[in-house]
Motif scaffolding. Structure first.
Motif, mmCIF file in Angstrom:
data_model
loop_
_atom_site.group_PDB
_atom_site.id
_atom_site.type_symbol
_atom_site.label_atom_id
_atom_site.label_comp_id
_atom_site.label_asym_id
_atom_site.label_seq_id
_atom_site.Cartn_x
_atom_site.Cartn_y
_atom_site.Cartn_z
ATOM 1 N N TYR A 185 0.872 -1.175 0.000
ATOM 2 C CA TYR A 185 0.000 0.000 0.000
ATOM 3 C C TYR A 185 0.907 1.222 0.000
ATOM 4 O O TYR A 185 1.873 1.287 0.759
ATOM 5 N N GLU A 230 0.790 5.769 -1.207
ATOM 6 C CA GLU A 230 0.016 6.904 -1.705
ATOM 7 C C GLU A 230 0.899 7.753 -2.596
ATOM 8 O O GLU A 230 2.087 7.910 -2.328
ATOM 9 N N SER A 242 -5.265 -5.640 -7.969
ATOM 10 C CA SER A 242 -4.864 -4.351 -7.397
ATOM 11 C C SER A 242 -5.983 -3.331 -7.547
ATOM 12 O O SER A 242 -6.827 -3.444 -8.439
ATOM 13 N N LEU A 292 -4.461 6.595 -4.023
ATOM 14 C CA LEU A 292 -4.240 5.602 -2.977
ATOM 15 C C LEU A 292 -4.088 4.259 -3.688
ATOM 16 O O LEU A 292 -4.950 3.882 -4.486
ATOM 17 N N CYS A 293 -3.012 3.566 -3.423
ATOM 18 C CA CYS A 293 -2.668 2.369 -4.185
ATOM 19 C C CYS A 293 -2.639 1.132 -3.301
ATOM 20 O O CYS A 293 -1.866 1.076 -2.339
ATOM 21 N N TYR A 294 -3.471 0.166 -3.624
ATOM 22 C CA TYR A 294 -3.500 -1.127 -2.959
ATOM 23 C C TYR A 294 -3.052 -2.141 -4.009
ATOM 24 O O TYR A 294 -3.859 -2.608 -4.804
ATOM 25 N N ARG A 327 -0.885 -5.473 -5.773
ATOM 26 C CA ARG A 327 -0.434 -6.845 -5.601
ATOM 27 C C ARG A 327 0.198 -7.324 -6.895
ATOM 28 O O ARG A 327 -0.191 -6.884 -7.971
ATOM 29 N N GLU A 364 6.000 -0.533 -6.097
ATOM 30 C CA GLU A 364 5.854 0.897 -5.802
ATOM 31 C C GLU A 364 6.689 1.739 -6.756
ATOM 32 O O GLU A 364 6.208 2.754 -7.282
#
Length: 163
Positions: A16, A18, A102, A120-122, A124, A134
């Motif tokens: 996770y 941002e 994701s 906001l990044c979730y 996988r 990232e």
């Protein structure tokens, strides 16, 4: 009613993070239309990095997207479901490819005659470590922002001139 969740498969890396503070030189309605409706200027912004873009409406707020994205010297097929709540949020759920599963949440905030976009990044991936995931996405956001800016200016001028 019980809800079952699927366990995360072994070998899937999760991260996770941002990406906050991208500011576009146009009000939210112009940025929103450029990102979601424009069929002329926005596609030109990403001509060298995205091809074969397709969209199919699923509901009033959702659509299915598919495209190929350049990664180095090769092209990777991607697809996602995009849910848009105008003018505040867009939610991208990656359905296949390297980042399947994701979710990206794009938040749009007015700053006078400008617009701030936070993401906001979730994420996988089975192919990359959290650090690589990232790094790739931060580079991707920076490249997209750099590519968008001159074409957004042209788009904003064109909509100001139209009756």
């Amino acid at each position: 009613m019980s809800v079952r969740s699927r366990p995360i498969p072994t070998g899937v890396n999760l991260v996770y993070f941002e990406d906050r503070g991208a500011v576009y030189d146009a009000p939210p309605d112009v940025v929103w239309d450029f990102m979601t409706k424009d069929q002329t200027f926005h596609p030109r912004a990403h001509k060298g990095s995205v091809r074969k873009f397709r969209s199919r409406k699923l509901s009033d707020v959702s659509e299915l997207l598919s495209w190929e994205e350049r990664e180095g010297r090769s092209w990777r097929a991607r697809s996602a479901r995009m849910t848009e709540i105008r003018p505040a949020v867009r939610i991208q759920e990656d359905l296949d490819g390297r980042y399947a599963g994701s979710t990206l949440v794009f938040l749009y905030a007015p700053l006078g005659r400008k617009t701030r976009v936070d993401v906001l990044c979730y994420m996988r991936s089975t192919e990359q470590t959290p650090r690589q995931i990232e790094a790739w996405w931060r580079r991707n956001f920076a490249d997209n922002f750099r590519e968008d800016r001159p074409w957004l200016r042209r788009y904003a001028k064109s909509v100001r001139r139209s009756p």
